[in-house]
Scaffold this motif. Structure first.
Motif, PDB file in Angstrom:
ATOM      1  N   LYS A 179       0.850  -1.154  -0.062  1.00  0.00           N
ATOM      2  CA  LYS A 179      -0.200  -0.026   0.123  1.00  0.00           C
ATOM      3  C   LYS A 179       0.780   1.387  -0.119  1.00  0.00           C
ATOM      4  O   LYS A 179       0.812   2.171  -0.727  1.00  0.00           O
ATOM      5  CB  LYS A 179      -1.045  -0.115   1.033  1.00  0.00           C
ATOM      6  CG  LYS A 179      -1.973   0.936   1.288  1.00  0.00           C
ATOM      7  CD  LYS A 179      -2.772   0.961   2.594  1.00  0.00           C
ATOM      8  CE  LYS A 179      -3.738   2.149   2.530  1.00  0.00           C
ATOM      9  NZ  LYS A 179      -4.760   1.906   3.858  1.00  0.00           N
ATOM     10  N   THR A 180       1.979   1.123   0.806  1.00  0.00           N
ATOM     11  CA  THR A 180       3.059   2.401   0.781  1.00  0.00           C
ATOM     12  C   THR A 180       3.580   2.540  -0.410  1.00  0.00           C
ATOM     13  O   THR A 180       3.675   3.785  -1.079  1.00  0.00           O
ATOM     14  CB  THR A 180       4.035   2.152   1.739  1.00  0.00           C
ATOM     15  OG1 THR A 180       3.366   2.000   3.186  1.00  0.00           O
ATOM     16  CG2 THR A 180       4.927   3.462   2.135  1.00  0.00           C
ATOM     17  N   PHE A 181       3.963   1.416  -1.128  1.00  0.00           N
ATOM     18  CA  PHE A 181       4.665   1.655  -2.433  1.00  0.00           C
ATOM     19  C   PHE A 181       3.792   2.073  -3.553  1.00  0.00           C
ATOM     20  O   PHE A 181       4.058   2.916  -4.443  1.00  0.00           O
ATOM     21  CB  PHE A 181       5.448   0.208  -2.765  1.00  0.00           C
ATOM     22  CG  PHE A 181       6.404  -0.269  -1.935  1.00  0.00           C
ATOM     23  CD1 PHE A 181       7.203   0.505  -1.443  1.00  0.00           C
ATOM     24  CD2 PHE A 181       6.473  -1.601  -1.787  1.00  0.00           C
ATOM     25  CE1 PHE A 181       8.274   0.153  -0.674  1.00  0.00           C
ATOM     26  CE2 PHE A 181       7.402  -2.086  -0.629  1.00  0.00           C
ATOM     27  CZ  PHE A 181       8.324  -1.351  -0.409  1.00  0.00           C
ATOM     28  N   LYS A 182       2.607   1.587  -3.512  1.00  0.00           N
ATOM     29  CA  LYS A 182       1.616   2.147  -4.579  1.00  0.00           C
ATOM     30  C   LYS A 182       1.248   3.797  -4.105  1.00  0.00           C
ATOM     31  O   LYS A 182       1.263   4.495  -5.160  1.00  0.00           O
ATOM     32  CB  LYS A 182       0.145   1.393  -4.254  1.00  0.00           C
ATOM     33  CG  LYS A 182       0.121   0.077  -4.887  1.00  0.00           C
ATOM     34  CD  LYS A 182      -1.018  -0.404  -4.677  1.00  0.00           C
ATOM     35  CE  LYS A 182      -0.993  -2.005  -5.337  1.00  0.00           C
ATOM     36  NZ  LYS A 182      -2.543  -2.584  -5.233  1.00  0.00           N
ATOM     37  N   TYR A 183       1.202   4.136  -3.053  1.00  0.00           N
ATOM     38  CA  TYR A 183       1.069   5.401  -2.479  1.00  0.00           C
ATOM     39  C   TYR A 183       2.272   6.315  -3.113  1.00  0.00           C
ATOM     40  O   TYR A 183       1.857   7.430  -3.588  1.00  0.00           O
ATOM     41  CB  TYR A 183       0.664   5.747  -1.007  1.00  0.00           C
ATOM     42  CG  TYR A 183       0.773   7.125  -0.512  1.00  0.00           C
ATOM     43  CD1 TYR A 183      -0.734   7.676  -0.351  1.00  0.00           C
ATOM     44  CD2 TYR A 183       1.769   7.685  -0.154  1.00  0.00           C
ATOM     45  CE1 TYR A 183      -0.527   9.180   0.103  1.00  0.00           C
ATOM     46  CE2 TYR A 183       1.593   9.199   0.211  1.00  0.00           C
ATOM     47  CZ  TYR A 183       0.377   9.748   0.401  1.00  0.00           C
ATOM     48  OH  TYR A 183       0.206  10.966   0.802  1.00  0.00           O
ATOM     49  N   LEU A 184       3.313   5.845  -2.921  1.00  0.00           N
ATOM     50  CA  LEU A 184       4.572   6.538  -3.292  1.00  0.00           C
ATOM     51  C   LEU A 184       4.800   6.768  -4.708  1.00  0.00           C
ATOM     52  O   LEU A 184       5.046   7.788  -5.099  1.00  0.00           O
ATOM     53  CB  LEU A 184       5.912   5.854  -2.980  1.00  0.00           C
ATOM     54  CG  LEU A 184       6.198   5.817  -1.318  1.00  0.00           C
ATOM     55  CD1 LEU A 184       7.406   5.097  -1.119  1.00  0.00           C
ATOM     56  CD2 LEU A 184       6.405   7.129  -0.570  1.00  0.00           C
TER      57      LEU A 184
END
Length: 195
Positions: free
Chosen positions: A163-168
């Motif tokens: 989820k963090t990687f997609k957000y970044l």
């Protein structure tokens, strides 16, 4: 006179002279147009500051520890000197930050958001070998970004998640575009906990 003959700042109190890179950065700052100046149009991007690169490139090899050593501690005298050297820029500072007690030195910043990371603050970084191979320097993610993505459950996650990687990649496309896919794997990251 506050120069040492090479254009570097030096004080009479035995402070080391500033390297050329710092002196040139100060000169470049003094070139920043002031209100009413016509040398740069409103359409000029701050990203297009190639004149800085031309002058500063020869100094990228200046030792970071040396640069940190020559920085003065925030003081009233230092702020008074900045007010004299850069009156237009200083005038734009809110009154609340014109006190030396408001200033702190940050040497780490989130690669994606640019948020400062205080000494000893929880953050995440790409493993050194991968970061050096992919980007050539440290890649850091602030815990605040993890909290923005994962809410209160950020404390549960020990490393950035999918989820963090997609957000970044969605919200920091320019920075993410500089990195290889290897950076966007949990196994490439480690947690840096407060000491």
């Amino acid at each position: 006179d506050l120069t040492d003959g090479r254009g570097s700042n030096a004080s009479s109190q035995g402070v080391l002279p500033l390297p050329r890179a710092v002196s040139l950065a100060a000169m470049a700052l003094s070139r920043v147009p002031t209100k009413g100046s016509t040398s740069i149009s409103r359409g000029t991007s701050l990203d297009d500051m190639s004149f800085l690169e031309e002058e500063l490139d020869p100094n990228w090899d200046v030792d970071r520890d040396y640069l940190l050593q020559v920085l003065q501690e925030p003081s009233k005298d230092l702020l008074d000197e900045m007010a004299v050297r850069y009156p237009d820029q200083f005038e734009t500072l809110p009154v609340q930050v014109r006190s030396p007690h408001c200033w702190r030195l940050f040497i780490k910043f989130c690669f994606f958001s640019g948020l400062p990371i205080a000494e000893g603050e929880l953050h995440y970084k790409v493993i050194d070998d991968i970061a050096n191979e992919v980007y050539g320097e440290e890649i850091i993610l602030s815990h605040e970004v993890m909290e923005a993505v994962n809410g209160e459950s950020a404390e549960i996650w020990r490393l950035p998640n999918l989820k963090t990687f997609k957000y970044l990649r969605k919200h920091y496309t320019q920075q993410s575009g500089k990195l290889a896919d290897a950076v966007f794997r949990r196994t490439s990251w480690e947690t840096v906990r407060p000491e």
